[in-house]
Motif scaffolding. Structure first.
Motif, PDB file in Angstrom:
ATOM      1  N   THR A 273       6.134  62.810  74.461  1.00  0.00           N
ATOM      2  CA  THR A 273       6.549  62.331  75.677  1.00  0.00           C
ATOM      3  C   THR A 273       6.354  63.393  76.921  1.00  0.00           C
ATOM      4  O   THR A 273       6.230  62.606  78.220  1.00  0.00           O
ATOM      5  CB  THR A 273       7.922  61.657  75.810  1.00  0.00           C
ATOM      6  N   ARG A 274       6.078  64.542  76.579  1.00  0.00           N
ATOM      7  CA  ARG A 274       5.808  65.468  77.458  1.00  0.00           C
ATOM      8  C   ARG A 274       4.428  65.813  77.620  1.00  0.00           C
ATOM      9  O   ARG A 274       3.894  65.895  78.532  1.00  0.00           O
ATOM     10  CB  ARG A 274       6.851  66.618  77.282  1.00  0.00           C
ATOM     11  N   ARG A 275       4.096  66.388  76.367  1.00  0.00           N
ATOM     12  CA  ARG A 275       2.442  66.658  76.099  1.00  0.00           C
ATOM     13  C   ARG A 275       1.862  65.348  75.432  1.00  0.00           C
ATOM     14  O   ARG A 275       2.293  64.977  74.521  1.00  0.00           O
ATOM     15  CB  ARG A 275       2.419  67.856  75.288  1.00  0.00           C
ATOM     16  N   ARG A 276       1.267  64.707  76.592  1.00  0.00           N
ATOM     17  CA  ARG A 276       0.825  63.376  76.020  1.00  0.00           C
ATOM     18  C   ARG A 276      -0.284  63.577  75.068  1.00  0.00           C
ATOM     19  O   ARG A 276      -1.427  63.597  75.393  1.00  0.00           O
ATOM     20  CB  ARG A 276       0.233  62.781  77.359  1.00  0.00           C
TER      21      ARG A 276
ATOM     22  N   ILE B 127      11.468  63.491  72.941  1.00  0.00           N
ATOM     23  CA  ILE B 127      10.078  64.072  73.287  1.00  0.00           C
ATOM     24  C   ILE B 127       8.926  63.657  72.546  1.00  0.00           C
ATOM     25  O   ILE B 127       7.760  63.854  72.624  1.00  0.00           O
ATOM     26  CB  ILE B 127      10.257  65.709  73.148  1.00  0.00           C
TER      27      ILE B 127
ATOM     28  N   GLU C 230       1.354  66.612  81.326  1.00  0.00           N
ATOM     29  CA  GLU C 230       2.143  65.734  81.315  1.00  0.00           C
ATOM     30  C   GLU C 230       1.261  64.412  82.144  1.00  0.00           C
ATOM     31  O   GLU C 230       1.608  63.408  81.878  1.00  0.00           O
ATOM     32  CB  GLU C 230       3.367  65.821  82.446  1.00  0.00           C
TER      33      GLU C 230
END
Length: 296
Positions: free
Chosen positions: A233-236, A209, A269
């Motif tokens: 990697t999830r909340r860019r 993450i 994302e």
């Protein structure tokens, strides 16, 4: 700032020993057994003497008066089982040239701070308007502790900085810690630098993450500074984190940024993280401004 992440602070020296337990009077049954053993020893010695009557005495062996070696004294109970930063070599030779006999003195050219300044005043409005448009400042909730006085400030996104249908978000957080002396500030900084070295080039989580870039040593800021970039990697969202030592103070700065489709200030994302080079350049500039304005 390889090994497992260090335990945060820096910090703090537990008692490595204690007093020897006081002796107590042995119980009655133990005294009875001891007395019985002494009687048996006397009787056994008499029997041996009677048994050896008439036998020639053994040849006397020469007394060796030059080879008796006293056993070394045991260390005091309060001494730690392993050496600390400085070694006490009064009980042994100093034959190992790889180990210094004493730790070097840690010094700084910056005058010590007596208190923590208002952190929100360390950055100019022009710098915030350029690096974090639409962001407004507000004092944080940092509390004194671990032997340091602490204050912080945050510049959070308060409006939509729109460009071509995308919202460009930036936020800054600055925390200043003032320690009793420069050596304690360096110990605290070294703890964070060790964490940076551990995270350098790693991915955290399964699946990952957060991904980390390589640690960077930054010159020309106080007595020392290191920085590292991370990307969600999830909340860019990208973030540059820098930790600086200046005299008896440390400065910790986090500079975050993302590019979000539409009108939103929350990374998603389908957002894009601000690249590493841009955020690292920005956080170094922020740190330079903070160090310059951090005066007594």
């Amino acid at each position: 700032m390889t090994t497992a992440p260090p335990v945060p602070p820096a910090s703090h020296w537990p008692d490595h020993g204690g007093e020897q337990p006081s002796s107590s009077t042995p119980p009655g049954w133990a005294i009875w057994i001891t007395a019985a053993a002494a009687v048996v020893a006397v009787i056994g010695g008499g029997l041996i003497a009677v048994r050896n009557v008439g036998s020639p005495p053994p040849a006397a062996s020469p007394l060796d008066t030059g080879s008796q070696v006293e056993s070394p004294a045991s260390p005091p109970s309060g001494q730690p089982s392993s050496p600390g930063p400085t070694l006490d070599r009064s009980t042994g030779p100093t034959d190992d040239p790889a180990e210094p006999s004493a730790s070097p003195t840690i010094t700084s050219t910056f005058p010590p701070l007596q208190d923590v300044p208002e952190v929100c005043d360390l950055l100019t409005e022009s710098l915030i308007a350029r690096l974090a448009p639409k962001a407004a400042s507000g004092p944080g909730v940092a509390k004194d502790g671990y032997g340091a006085k602490r204050k912080d400030c945050e510049w959070q996104q308060k409006g939509y900085n729109m460009k071509g249908g995308y919202t460009h978000t930036r936020s800054i957080s600055v925390k200043v810690n003032v320690f009793p002396d420069h050596e304690k500030a360096m110990r605290n900084a070294d703890s964070d630098w060790r964490l940076m070295r551990y995270l350098s080039g790693r991915s955290e989580g399964d699946p990952p993450i957060t991904k980390y870039g390589e640690i960077k040593q930054i010159s020309g800021l106080g007595d020392g500074a290191c920085a590292i970039y991370s990307e969600g990697t999830r909340r860019r969202e990208g973030m540059a984190w820098i930790y600086v030592v200046r005299g008896n103070a440390t400065i910790e700065i986090r500079f975050r940024g993302s590019v979000i489709k539409g009108r939103s200030v929350f990374p998603m994302e389908n957002s894009r993280s601000v690249p590493e080079a841009e955020l690292l350049k920005g956080v170094e500039e922020i740190a330079g401004e903070a160090v310059k304005n951090l005066t007594g």
